[in-house]
Write a protein that holds these residues in place. Sequence first.
Motif, short mmCIF file in Angstrom:
data_model
loop_
_atom_site.label_atom_id
_atom_site.label_comp_id
_atom_site.label_asym_id
_atom_site.label_seq_id
_atom_site.Cartn_x
_atom_site.Cartn_y
_atom_site.Cartn_z
N SER A 92 -5.28 -3.85 -4.87
CA SER A 92 -4.06 -3.31 -5.48
C SER A 92 -2.90 -3.53 -4.53
CB SER A 92 -4.24 -1.82 -5.77
OG SER A 92 -3.08 -1.29 -6.38
N ARG A 93 -1.92 -4.34 -4.95
CA ARG A 93 -0.83 -4.72 -4.06
C ARG A 93 0.53 -4.33 -4.60
NH1 ARG A 93 -0.68 -10.71 -2.68
NH2 ARG A 93 0.76 -9.91 -1.10
N TYR A 94 1.34 -3.82 -3.71
CA TYR A 94 2.78 -3.62 -3.97
C TYR A 94 3.48 -4.32 -2.81
CZ TYR A 94 7.29 -1.24 -4.42
OH TYR A 94 8.62 -0.97 -4.51
N PHE A 95 3.90 -3.62 -1.77
CA PHE A 95 4.32 -4.28 -0.54
C PHE A 95 3.11 -4.48 0.35
CE2 PHE A 95 6.11 -4.14 3.83
CZ PHE A 95 6.85 -5.31 3.76
N ASN A 96 2.36 -3.40 0.56
CA ASN A 96 1.09 -3.50 1.28
C ASN A 96 -0.05 -3.77 0.30
OD1 ASN A 96 1.14 -2.84 4.33
ND2 ASN A 96 2.60 -1.38 3.47
N SER A 97 -1.20 -4.09 0.85
CA SER A 97 -2.41 -4.33 0.06
C SER A 97 -3.38 -3.17 0.25
CB SER A 97 -3.08 -5.63 0.50
OG SER A 97 -2.25 -6.74 0.26
N ALA A 98 -3.97 -2.72 -0.86
CA ALA A 98 -4.95 -1.64 -0.82
C ALA A 98 -6.24 -2.13 -1.47
CB ALA A 98 -4.42 -0.41 -1.53
N PRO A 99 -7.06 -2.88 -0.73
CA PRO A 99 -8.32 -3.36 -1.31
C PRO A 99 -9.36 -2.26 -1.39
CG PRO A 99 -8.15 -4.05 0.98
CD PRO A 99 -6.86 -3.36 0.65
N VAL A 100 -10.09 -2.23 -2.50
CA VAL A 100 -11.14 -1.23 -2.68
C VAL A 100 -12.39 -1.93 -3.22
CG1 VAL A 100 -10.21 -0.64 -4.97
CG2 VAL A 100 -11.78 0.93 -3.83
N LEU B 213 -0.84 -1.94 6.90
CA LEU B 213 0.07 -0.92 7.45
C LEU B 213 1.48 -1.42 7.71
CD1 LEU B 213 -2.44 0.68 10.01
CD2 LEU B 213 -1.85 1.49 7.72
N ALA B 214 1.90 -2.49 7.03
CA ALA B 214 3.26 -2.99 7.22
C ALA B 214 4.28 -1.98 6.69
CB ALA B 214 3.43 -4.33 6.51
N TYR B 215 5.44 -1.91 7.35
CA TYR B 215 6.49 -0.98 6.93
C TYR B 215 7.66 -1.79 6.39
CZ TYR B 215 9.52 3.14 6.95
OH TYR B 215 10.34 4.18 6.57
N TYR B 216 8.04 -1.52 5.16
CA TYR B 216 9.14 -2.24 4.52
C TYR B 216 10.47 -1.74 5.06
CZ TYR B 216 12.37 -3.70 0.84
OH TYR B 216 13.43 -4.22 0.15
N MET B 217 11.34 -2.69 5.48
CA MET B 217 12.62 -2.32 6.11
C MET B 217 13.82 -2.83 5.32
SD MET B 217 11.86 -0.53 8.78
CE MET B 217 13.36 -0.61 9.79
N GLY B 218 13.61 -3.32 4.10
CA GLY B 218 14.71 -3.89 3.33
C GLY B 218 15.46 -2.86 2.51
N ASN C 258 16.51 -0.33 -0.36
CA ASN C 258 15.73 0.65 -1.12
C ASN C 258 14.44 1.05 -0.39
OD1 ASN C 258 15.59 2.27 -3.41
ND2 ASN C 258 14.42 0.79 -4.59
N TYR C 259 14.49 1.00 0.95
CA TYR C 259 13.26 1.15 1.74
C TYR C 259 12.61 2.52 1.58
CZ TYR C 259 15.84 3.77 5.33
OH TYR C 259 16.58 4.70 6.00
N VAL C 260 13.38 3.58 1.38
CA VAL C 260 12.78 4.91 1.26
C VAL C 260 11.89 4.97 0.03
CG1 VAL C 260 13.22 7.36 0.92
CG2 VAL C 260 14.64 6.07 2.51
N ALA C 261 12.43 4.59 -1.13
CA ALA C 261 11.66 4.63 -2.37
C ALA C 261 10.48 3.68 -2.32
CB ALA C 261 12.55 4.30 -3.56
N VAL C 262 10.70 2.49 -1.74
CA VAL C 262 9.63 1.49 -1.66
C VAL C 262 8.46 2.00 -0.83
CG1 VAL C 262 9.01 -0.77 -0.73
CG2 VAL C 262 11.09 -0.51 -2.09
N ASN C 263 8.74 2.57 0.33
CA ASN C 263 7.66 3.02 1.20
C ASN C 263 6.92 4.23 0.64
OD1 ASN C 263 7.73 1.12 3.44
ND2 ASN C 263 9.73 1.97 3.93
N ILE C 264 7.63 5.10 -0.07
CA ILE C 264 6.96 6.24 -0.71
C ILE C 264 6.01 5.74 -1.80
CG2 ILE C 264 7.32 8.25 -2.19
CD1 ILE C 264 9.89 8.79 -0.63
#
Length: 235
Positions: free
Chosen positions: A65-73, A93-98, A100-106
Amino acid sequence: MKKALFLIMIGVLSQAQTPDLISASWYISNITVNGQSTNTPAMDVGVGTSSFSVNGSGNNYIFNSRYFNSAPVSITFIPGTHTFSKNGSGCTLAYYMGNNYVAVNIFDQKNCDMFGNPTAGTIYSYQVVQNGSGKTLTITDPSGNKISYNSFVLGTTDTKTQNQTFRAYPNPVKESLTIEGIQKNLTIKIYDASGKLVSESRSTGERIQLEAGYLPKGQYIITIDAYAPYTFIKE
Protein backbone atom coordinates in the motif's frame (compact mmCIF):
# COMPACT_ATOMS: atom_id res chain seq x y z
CA MET A 1 -12.84 -38.82 -4.77
CA LYS A 2 -14.97 -36.55 -2.58
CA LYS A 3 -11.84 -35.24 -0.89
CA ALA A 4 -10.23 -34.54 -4.28
CA LEU A 5 -13.33 -32.66 -5.47
CA PHE A 6 -13.36 -30.64 -2.26
CA LEU A 7 -9.74 -29.63 -2.74
CA ILE A 8 -10.41 -28.65 -6.34
CA MET A 9 -13.35 -26.48 -5.24
CA ILE A 10 -11.20 -24.78 -2.62
CA GLY A 11 -8.62 -24.01 -5.31
CA VAL A 12 -11.25 -22.60 -7.65
CA LEU A 13 -12.72 -20.43 -4.90
CA SER A 14 -9.35 -19.03 -3.88
CA GLN A 15 -8.40 -18.22 -7.48
CA ALA A 16 -11.76 -16.54 -8.08
CA GLN A 17 -11.15 -14.04 -5.31
CA THR A 18 -7.95 -12.51 -6.59
CA PRO A 19 -8.15 -11.55 -10.32
CA ASP A 20 -9.74 -8.14 -9.67
CA LEU A 21 -6.99 -7.46 -7.13
CA ILE A 22 -3.79 -8.68 -8.73
CA SER A 23 -4.58 -7.51 -12.28
CA ALA A 24 -4.87 -3.85 -11.28
CA SER A 25 -2.72 -0.92 -10.32
CA TRP A 26 -4.29 0.66 -7.23
CA TYR A 27 -4.11 4.33 -6.23
CA ILE A 28 -4.98 5.27 -2.67
CA SER A 29 -7.95 7.66 -2.57
CA ASN A 30 -9.41 7.76 0.94
CA ILE A 31 -8.77 6.65 4.51
CA THR A 32 -11.39 6.48 7.26
CA VAL A 33 -10.13 6.25 10.85
CA ASN A 34 -12.46 6.36 13.87
CA GLY A 35 -15.28 7.46 11.58
CA GLN A 36 -13.33 10.41 10.15
CA SER A 37 -12.85 10.21 6.38
CA THR A 38 -9.94 11.92 4.57
CA ASN A 39 -9.38 12.06 0.82
CA THR A 40 -5.83 11.77 -0.52
CA PRO A 41 -4.06 15.13 -0.07
CA ALA A 42 -2.25 16.55 -3.09
CA MET A 43 1.55 16.49 -3.02
CA ASP A 44 4.37 17.50 -5.36
CA VAL A 45 5.09 13.93 -6.42
CA GLY A 46 2.72 11.32 -7.79
CA VAL A 47 0.84 8.90 -5.57
CA GLY A 48 2.66 5.58 -5.45
CA THR A 49 1.12 2.57 -7.17
CA SER A 50 -0.27 0.01 -4.73
CA SER A 51 -0.31 -3.59 -5.91
CA PHE A 52 -0.59 -7.26 -4.98
CA SER A 53 2.19 -9.73 -5.79
CA VAL A 54 2.51 -13.46 -5.24
CA ASN A 55 4.51 -14.42 -2.15
CA GLY A 56 5.49 -18.07 -2.35
CA SER A 57 2.67 -20.48 -3.07
CA GLY A 58 -1.02 -20.94 -2.48
CA ASN A 59 -2.97 -17.93 -1.22
CA ASN A 60 0.07 -16.01 0.06
CA TYR A 61 0.59 -12.50 -1.29
CA ILE A 62 2.30 -9.22 -0.54
CA PHE A 63 0.12 -6.12 -0.71
CA ASN A 64 2.19 -2.95 -0.98
CA SER A 65 0.00 0.00 0.00
CA ARG A 66 1.72 3.16 -1.23
CA TYR A 67 1.12 6.87 -0.86
CA PHE A 68 4.39 8.74 -0.28
CA ASN A 69 5.86 5.90 1.77
CA SER A 70 5.33 2.19 1.14
CA ALA A 71 3.50 -0.05 3.62
CA PRO A 72 4.01 -3.65 2.48
CA VAL A 73 2.00 -6.31 4.31
CA SER A 74 2.30 -10.08 3.96
CA ILE A 75 -1.16 -11.65 3.72
CA THR A 76 -2.94 -14.94 3.18
CA PHE A 77 -6.32 -14.97 1.42
CA ILE A 78 -8.92 -17.05 3.21
CA PRO A 79 -10.60 -19.35 0.63
CA GLY A 80 -14.30 -18.85 0.00
CA THR A 81 -14.39 -15.41 1.64
CA HIS A 82 -13.54 -11.81 0.84
CA THR A 83 -11.02 -11.67 3.66
CA PHE A 84 -7.32 -12.11 4.27
CA SER A 85 -5.16 -12.51 7.35
CA LYS A 86 -2.08 -10.45 8.12
CA ASN A 87 1.22 -12.29 8.53
CA GLY A 88 3.64 -9.39 8.88
CA SER A 89 4.15 -5.79 7.78
CA GLY A 90 6.53 -2.86 7.53
CA CYS A 91 6.71 0.75 6.38
CA THR A 92 9.39 2.96 4.86
CA LEU A 93 10.33 6.04 6.85
CA ALA A 94 10.85 8.87 4.34
CA TYR A 95 9.53 12.28 5.42
CA TYR A 96 7.77 14.40 2.81
CA MET A 97 9.03 18.01 2.79
CA GLY A 98 7.11 19.49 -0.16
CA ASN A 99 3.97 21.58 -0.43
CA ASN A 100 1.07 20.54 1.81
CA TYR A 101 3.56 18.56 3.91
CA VAL A 102 1.51 18.54 7.13
CA ALA A 103 -1.56 16.94 5.56
CA VAL A 104 0.56 14.60 3.43
CA ASN A 105 2.57 13.24 6.35
CA ILE A 106 -0.52 12.75 8.52
CA PHE A 107 -2.26 10.83 5.72
CA ASP A 108 0.92 8.86 5.04
CA GLN A 109 1.11 7.79 8.69
CA LYS A 110 -2.49 6.61 8.59
CA ASN A 111 -1.64 4.41 5.62
CA CYS A 112 1.26 2.84 7.54
CA ASP A 113 -0.83 2.44 10.72
CA MET A 114 -3.67 0.72 8.85
CA PHE A 115 -1.49 -2.29 8.14
CA GLY A 116 1.29 -1.87 10.69
CA ASN A 117 -0.61 -1.52 13.97
CA PRO A 118 -2.82 -4.65 13.98
CA THR A 119 -1.07 -7.78 15.17
CA ALA A 120 -0.23 -10.80 13.03
CA GLY A 121 -3.31 -12.94 12.48
CA THR A 122 -5.64 -9.95 12.18
CA ILE A 123 -8.41 -10.54 9.63
CA TYR A 124 -9.16 -7.80 7.09
CA SER A 125 -12.18 -7.80 4.79
CA TYR A 126 -12.12 -6.37 1.28
CA GLN A 127 -14.60 -5.37 -1.39
CA VAL A 128 -14.11 -4.55 -5.06
CA VAL A 129 -16.88 -2.59 -6.81
CA GLN A 130 -17.24 -1.04 -10.25
CA ASN A 131 -16.48 2.69 -10.36
CA GLY A 132 -17.09 4.12 -13.82
CA SER A 133 -14.67 2.39 -16.18
CA GLY A 134 -12.45 1.34 -13.27
CA LYS A 135 -12.90 -0.27 -9.88
CA THR A 136 -12.68 0.73 -6.23
CA LEU A 137 -11.06 -1.54 -3.65
CA THR A 138 -11.98 -1.00 0.01
CA ILE A 139 -10.07 -2.80 2.76
CA THR A 140 -11.53 -2.76 6.29
CA ASP A 141 -9.84 -3.76 9.55
CA PRO A 142 -11.70 -5.32 12.53
CA SER A 143 -12.21 -1.92 14.19
CA GLY A 144 -14.01 -0.51 11.13
CA ASN A 145 -11.16 1.63 9.83
CA LYS A 146 -11.13 1.65 6.03
CA ILE A 147 -8.75 2.43 3.22
CA SER A 148 -9.93 2.82 -0.39
CA TYR A 149 -8.09 2.64 -3.70
CA ASN A 150 -9.08 3.31 -7.29
CA SER A 151 -7.85 1.02 -10.05
CA PHE A 152 -6.69 1.07 -13.60
CA VAL A 153 -7.15 -2.53 -14.64
CA LEU A 154 -4.69 -4.15 -17.01
CA GLY A 155 -6.35 -6.06 -19.83
CA THR A 156 -5.34 -9.45 -21.14
CA THR A 157 -3.92 -8.10 -24.41
CA ASP A 158 -0.40 -6.89 -25.07
CA THR A 159 1.02 -5.87 -21.68
CA LYS A 160 4.13 -4.44 -23.33
CA THR A 161 2.13 -1.64 -24.92
CA GLN A 162 0.32 -1.03 -21.63
CA ASN A 163 3.68 -0.33 -20.00
CA GLN A 164 4.48 2.43 -22.50
CA THR A 165 4.89 5.87 -21.00
CA PHE A 166 4.33 9.35 -22.39
CA ARG A 167 5.82 12.71 -21.48
CA ALA A 168 3.60 15.26 -19.69
CA TYR A 169 4.52 18.74 -18.44
CA PRO A 170 4.41 20.95 -16.47
CA ASN A 171 3.66 19.08 -13.25
CA PRO A 172 2.25 20.70 -11.12
CA VAL A 173 0.07 22.42 -13.71
CA LYS A 174 -1.94 25.66 -13.56
CA GLU A 175 -3.61 26.19 -16.95
CA SER A 176 -2.76 23.45 -19.48
CA LEU A 177 -0.90 20.16 -19.58
CA THR A 178 1.18 19.22 -22.61
CA ILE A 179 1.36 15.54 -23.53
CA GLU A 180 3.94 14.19 -25.97
CA GLY A 181 4.79 10.80 -27.41
CA ILE A 182 1.35 9.25 -27.89
CA GLN A 183 -0.51 7.86 -30.86
CA LYS A 184 -3.41 9.52 -32.67
CA ASN A 185 -7.07 8.78 -31.91
CA LEU A 186 -6.64 7.33 -28.41
CA THR A 187 -9.10 7.80 -25.53
CA ILE A 188 -7.80 10.15 -22.84
CA LYS A 189 -9.50 10.21 -19.44
CA ILE A 190 -8.82 12.29 -16.34
CA TYR A 191 -9.94 11.08 -12.89
CA ASP A 192 -9.88 12.99 -9.63
CA ALA A 193 -8.58 11.52 -6.36
CA SER A 194 -11.97 10.00 -5.56
CA GLY A 195 -12.01 8.05 -8.83
CA LYS A 196 -14.61 10.30 -10.50
CA LEU A 197 -14.19 10.77 -14.24
CA VAL A 198 -13.85 14.54 -14.83
CA SER A 199 -12.77 14.67 -18.48
CA GLU A 200 -12.74 12.45 -21.57
CA SER A 201 -11.33 13.25 -25.01
CA ARG A 202 -9.37 11.74 -27.91
CA SER A 203 -5.82 12.42 -29.03
CA THR A 204 -5.40 14.31 -32.30
CA GLY A 205 -1.69 13.71 -32.76
CA GLU A 206 1.58 12.83 -31.04
CA ARG A 207 1.54 16.13 -29.11
CA ILE A 208 -1.59 17.58 -27.52
CA GLN A 209 -2.58 20.10 -24.85
CA LEU A 210 -5.18 19.39 -22.20
CA GLU A 211 -6.94 22.33 -20.55
CA ALA A 212 -6.61 22.10 -16.77
CA GLY A 213 -7.45 25.62 -15.60
CA TYR A 214 -11.05 24.64 -14.82
CA LEU A 215 -10.02 21.81 -12.49
CA PRO A 216 -10.10 22.37 -8.71
CA LYS A 217 -6.76 22.14 -6.95
CA GLY A 218 -5.77 18.59 -6.17
CA GLN A 219 -4.33 15.38 -7.56
CA TYR A 220 -5.50 13.74 -10.79
CA ILE A 221 -4.74 10.63 -12.82
CA ILE A 222 -4.64 10.49 -16.63
CA THR A 223 -5.26 7.24 -18.47
CA ILE A 224 -4.56 6.86 -22.18
CA ASP A 225 -5.27 3.67 -24.12
CA ALA A 226 -2.25 1.31 -24.10
CA TYR A 227 -0.17 3.58 -21.83
CA ALA A 228 0.64 3.47 -18.15
CA PRO A 229 -1.44 5.87 -15.94
CA TYR A 230 0.09 9.26 -15.12
CA THR A 231 -0.51 11.33 -11.98
CA PHE A 232 -0.38 15.12 -11.93
CA ILE A 233 -1.08 17.97 -9.52
CA LYS A 234 -3.38 20.90 -10.30
CA GLU A 235 -2.25 24.03 -8.45
